[in-house]
Design an enzyme around this catalytic site. Sequence first.
Site, PDB file in Angstrom:
ATOM      1  N   LYS A 102       0.813  -0.749   0.276  1.00 27.99           N
ATOM      2  CA  LYS A 102      -0.086   0.084  -0.120  1.00 27.99           C
ATOM      3  C   LYS A 102       0.897   1.572  -0.558  1.00 27.99           C
ATOM      4  CE  LYS A 102      -4.390   1.079   0.545  1.00 27.99           C
ATOM      5  NZ  LYS A 102      -5.651  -0.257  -0.012  1.00 27.99           N
ATOM      6  N   ASP A 142      -6.625   4.171  -4.430  1.00 29.71           N
ATOM      7  CA  ASP A 142      -7.739   3.739  -3.213  1.00 29.71           C
ATOM      8  C   ASP A 142      -8.055   5.141  -2.686  1.00 29.71           C
ATOM      9  OD1 ASP A 142      -7.694   1.796  -1.075  1.00 29.71           O
ATOM     10  OD2 ASP A 142      -7.114   3.820  -0.171  1.00 29.71           O
TER      11      ASP A 142
HETATM   12  N1  GLU Z   1      -7.594   0.031  -3.137  1.00 31.58           N
HETATM   13  C1  GLU Z   1      -7.846  -1.276  -2.914  1.00 31.58           C
HETATM   14  C2  GLU Z   1      -8.277  -2.258  -2.055  1.00 31.58           C
HETATM   15  O1  GLU Z   1      -7.545  -1.523  -1.015  1.00 31.58           O
HETATM   16  C3  GLU Z   1      -7.779  -1.343  -4.404  1.00 31.58           C
HETATM   17  C4  GLU Z   1      -6.520  -2.270  -4.806  1.00 31.58           C
HETATM   18  C5  GLU Z   1      -6.226  -2.806  -5.874  1.00 31.58           C
HETATM   19  O2  GLU Z   1      -6.373  -2.709  -6.708  1.00 31.58           O
HETATM   20  O3  GLU Z   1      -4.404  -3.361  -6.096  1.00 31.58           O
HETATM   21  O4  GLU Z   1      -9.194  -3.172  -1.820  1.00 31.58           O
END
Ligand code: GLU
Length: 421
Positions: A102, A142
Site C-alpha cells: 500500500k 484507493d
Molecule cells: N485500494 C483497493 C483495495 O484496498 C484496490 C487495490 C488494488 O486494486 O490493487 O483493495
Amino acid sequence: MKPFNNALEQLKKAAELVELNKNIWERIKKPDNVLQVSLPVKLDNGEWEVFEGYRVQYNNSRGPYKGGIRFHPKTDLNEVKALAFWMTIKCAVVGIPYGGAKGGITVDPKKLSVGELERLTRAFTQKLVGFIGSEKDIPAPDVNTNSQIMAWMADEYSKIKGYNVPGVVTGKPLEFGGSLGRNEATGLGGFFVFEQLAKRLKLNSKKTTVAIQGFGNVGCNLAVFLHRAGYKIVAVSDSQGGILNKNGEEMDPEEIMKAKKQKGQIDGCYCRGTVCDCLNFAKIDNEKLLQLPVDVLVPAALEGAIHEKNAGKVKAKIILEMANGGVTPGAEEKLNKKGITVVPDVLANAGGVVVSYFEWVQNLQNYYWTLEEVNEKLKKIMDEAFEEVWQKKEKYQTNLRMGAFALALERIERAMRVRGM
Ligand code: GLU
C-alpha cells in the site's frame, strides 16, 4: 488511532487459531520493505511545499506486491502498514497471485489545484521508480485517488523507462490500458459477496434495509447494485453529512449521485457536492446513521468507523465491511457477542483488486476483454472465496473474519514453504 496495531491483533488471533508455524509468524508480523519519501512540489503561487509519501511492501510470497495509493491528510506510516498487511491477506483470500502493498501521501488533495495534484503524483512516481514495476509492485487507486491519477503515474513511469508500461499500475482510464468494469468492481464484488450471504440467511431483498456510510466509488456503486436487486436503501452519508428516507420514500443511489454531481468538480478531479445536496430527504449525521435499526450496515469510508465506543449502539444484524479496517477488533468482539454478522473487508471489498488483476493480465497480454467476461470472472472468484471462507469459519467454529484469515494464512504459509521461506 493505530490501525497497524489492530491489524496485528487480528493476525495474532488468526495465527493462534490455525497454529501458524513460528517462523512464518516471525516473517508475517512485519512488512518486507518500507519506503518513506519527501516530495517537494511547486505550488501555483510560486511557493514550494514538501509532502510526505510512503510505500509499504508487506509480503510477496504469493506474487508481486499489490495495493492502492491513498491521498489523505490523516494518512501516516502506521495506517499504510496496516493497509499493506490487509492487502496481503485479501489477495490470498480471493486466491489471486499477488502479495500485498500500500502507499499514501499525507495531503488533502481537495485543497490542491489539478496542476498541483499532477505535479505531486509525478513527483511521487519518480521516487517510486526503482521500487515499483509490473513484475514487482503494482499500485492502484484507493481513497481520493482515481483513474486520472493512475494515468499520470503510468505515464511518468513509462517516460522514465522510455517505453510504455501500462501494467505498472491498475485502475487506469480505458484509453490507457484500463479494464472495463474496474471502476465499479469493488462495489460489484461486495454485492456478489452479499448475495451469497443473503442466500444462506434466506434474506428477502424487498424486506431488507441497508444504510451506507460513505458514498465514494465503493459505497455508491454498491448502493446501485443493491438497489437494482431490490434491497431498500434507507440512508447514505459522506464526509459532509448524510440523508435518511424518514417517510419510507424510495432512495435511488443513481439519482443521489446525479444531485451530488450537479455542483461540478473541484478543479476537475473531485466532486464538490455531497449527498446532502439531494434535498428530497431528511438529514442525518454519520454517527446516527451507524445506529439506525436497519438489517444491513455498510461502513464504506475510512478505518475505525465502528469502534469499541459506538459498537454497543449498532442495531443492524449484518455489517458488510467495505472500508478497509472499518470495524476495530474491540468493536468486533462486542458485535459478535450481540450475534451481529460481520462480513470482513478482506472478503467484502476484494472485488477491486480482483479486477485490478484482470486489468494487469490484459495489459501483459495486450488483449482486452468484454465487460461480460470481466464481470463473469469476478463473480466466479467472489462466489468461490465466499464459499471457502464460510467453510473455514465452520471448520474452526469462528467468525467470518477469522475464517478469511485462516484461509489466507494457510495459502501464504504453503507458498512460503514451497519456496523455502
Ligand atoms: N485500494 C483497493 C483495495 O484496498 C484496490 C487495490 C488494488 O486494486 O490493487 O483493495
